[in-house]
Design a protein around this motif. Structure first.
Motif, PDB file in Angstrom:
ATOM      1  N   THR A 142       0.842  -1.187   0.000  1.00 18.60           N
ATOM      2  CA  THR A 142       0.000   0.000   0.000  1.00 18.60           C
ATOM      3  C   THR A 142       0.882   1.244   0.000  1.00 18.60           C
ATOM      4  O   THR A 142       1.795   1.349   0.820  1.00 18.60           O
TER       5      THR A 142
ATOM      6  N   PRO B 176       0.373   7.516   2.310  1.00 18.53           N
ATOM      7  CA  PRO B 176      -0.456   8.659   1.920  1.00 18.53           C
ATOM      8  C   PRO B 176       0.386   9.917   1.711  1.00 18.53           C
ATOM      9  O   PRO B 176       1.415  10.103   2.353  1.00 18.53           O
TER      10      PRO B 176
ATOM     11  N   CYS C 142      -4.754  17.428  -3.190  1.00 15.04           N
ATOM     12  CA  CYS C 142      -5.306  16.088  -2.932  1.00 15.04           C
ATOM     13  C   CYS C 142      -5.593  15.289  -4.185  1.00 15.04           C
ATOM     14  O   CYS C 142      -5.219  14.138  -4.270  1.00 15.04           O
TER      15      CYS C 142
ATOM     16  N   VAL D  80      -3.826  10.895  -4.340  1.00 12.86           N
ATOM     17  CA  VAL D  80      -4.638  10.126  -3.408  1.00 12.86           C
ATOM     18  C   VAL D  80      -3.951   8.790  -3.218  1.00 12.86           C
ATOM     19  O   VAL D  80      -3.439   8.233  -4.184  1.00 12.86           O
ATOM     20  N   PRO D  81      -3.883   8.201  -2.028  1.00 15.11           N
ATOM     21  CA  PRO D  81      -4.476   8.648  -0.775  1.00 15.11           C
ATOM     22  C   PRO D  81      -3.721   9.816  -0.157  1.00 15.11           C
ATOM     23  O   PRO D  81      -2.546  10.003  -0.411  1.00 15.11           O
TER      24      PRO D  81
ATOM     25  N   ILE E  80     -11.938   8.257  -1.233  1.00 17.37           N
ATOM     26  CA  ILE E  80     -11.265   7.076  -0.711  1.00 17.37           C
ATOM     27  C   ILE E  80      -9.812   7.430  -0.431  1.00 17.37           C
ATOM     28  O   ILE E  80      -9.109   7.979  -1.274  1.00 17.37           O
ATOM     29  N   GLY E  81      -9.372   7.132   0.782  1.00 18.72           N
ATOM     30  CA  GLY E  81      -7.996   7.392   1.154  1.00 18.72           C
ATOM     31  C   GLY E  81      -7.727   8.771   1.723  1.00 18.72           C
ATOM     32  O   GLY E  81      -6.603   9.075   2.077  1.00 18.72           O
ATOM     33  N   LEU E  82      -8.753   9.625   1.824  1.00 13.72           N
ATOM     34  CA  LEU E  82      -8.573  10.962   2.394  1.00 13.72           C
ATOM     35  C   LEU E  82      -8.858  10.904   3.885  1.00 13.72           C
ATOM     36  O   LEU E  82      -9.928  10.494   4.308  1.00 13.72           O
ATOM     37  N   THR E  83      -7.870  11.292   4.694  1.00 11.79           N
ATOM     38  CA  THR E  83      -8.045  11.293   6.147  1.00 11.79           C
ATOM     39  C   THR E  83      -7.534  12.616   6.721  1.00 11.79           C
ATOM     40  O   THR E  83      -6.881  13.398   6.038  1.00 11.79           O
TER      41      THR E  83
END
Length: 128
Positions: free
Chosen positions: A2, A5, A30, A34-35, A61-64
């Motif tokens: 993975t 980010p 962003c 991504v992420p 998806i993948g945004l925190t």
């Protein structure tokens, strides 16, 4: 494996009120990478609050979001240096880019942007 980010450090004045500029800067940073994780100081007003609101409003998806509130009252006493220590900690954690929204020469946001530059982090500045 993975991918890590893309870390976007947001720093800005407590009285920054130009939502469209923060939103545009985050969207540009962003959607290309991504992420992504949006790192900020969790101030309830200004650029931090706008960035937090933007993250919550986008279901990507993948945004925190990674919040780092300053401990202004350790042991019950007001600590003027708490924000500067928090800013240094956020920079030390690393970022791919720092988005700095500086109004009226904000000491905290200017400090964070300078620390990020010293750490080799790309800094993009907006001033008002």
């Amino acid at each position: 494996m993975t991918p890590q980010p893309y870390r976007i450090l947001v720093t800005g004045s407590r009285d920054w009120n130009q939502m469209d500029i923060v939103h545009g800067a985050l969207a540009t940073a962003c959607f290309q990478n991504v992420p992504a994780v949006i790192v900020h100081g969790a101030c309830p007003s200004g650029a931090d609050a706008i960035a937090s609101w933007w993250v919550r409003g986008h279901r990507i998806i993948g945004l925190t979001e990674e919040r780092h509130p300053a401990d202004w009252r350790p042991g019950g006493r007001f600590d003027r240096a708490a924000g500067f220590r928090r800013n240094a900690h956020m920079v030390a954690l690393g970022a791919d880019v720092c988005l700095a929204f500086i109004r009226n020469g904000s000491n905290g946001a200017s400090h964070t942007a300078a620390l990020a530059e010293q750490a080799g982090i790309e800094v993009r500045r907006w001033t008002a």
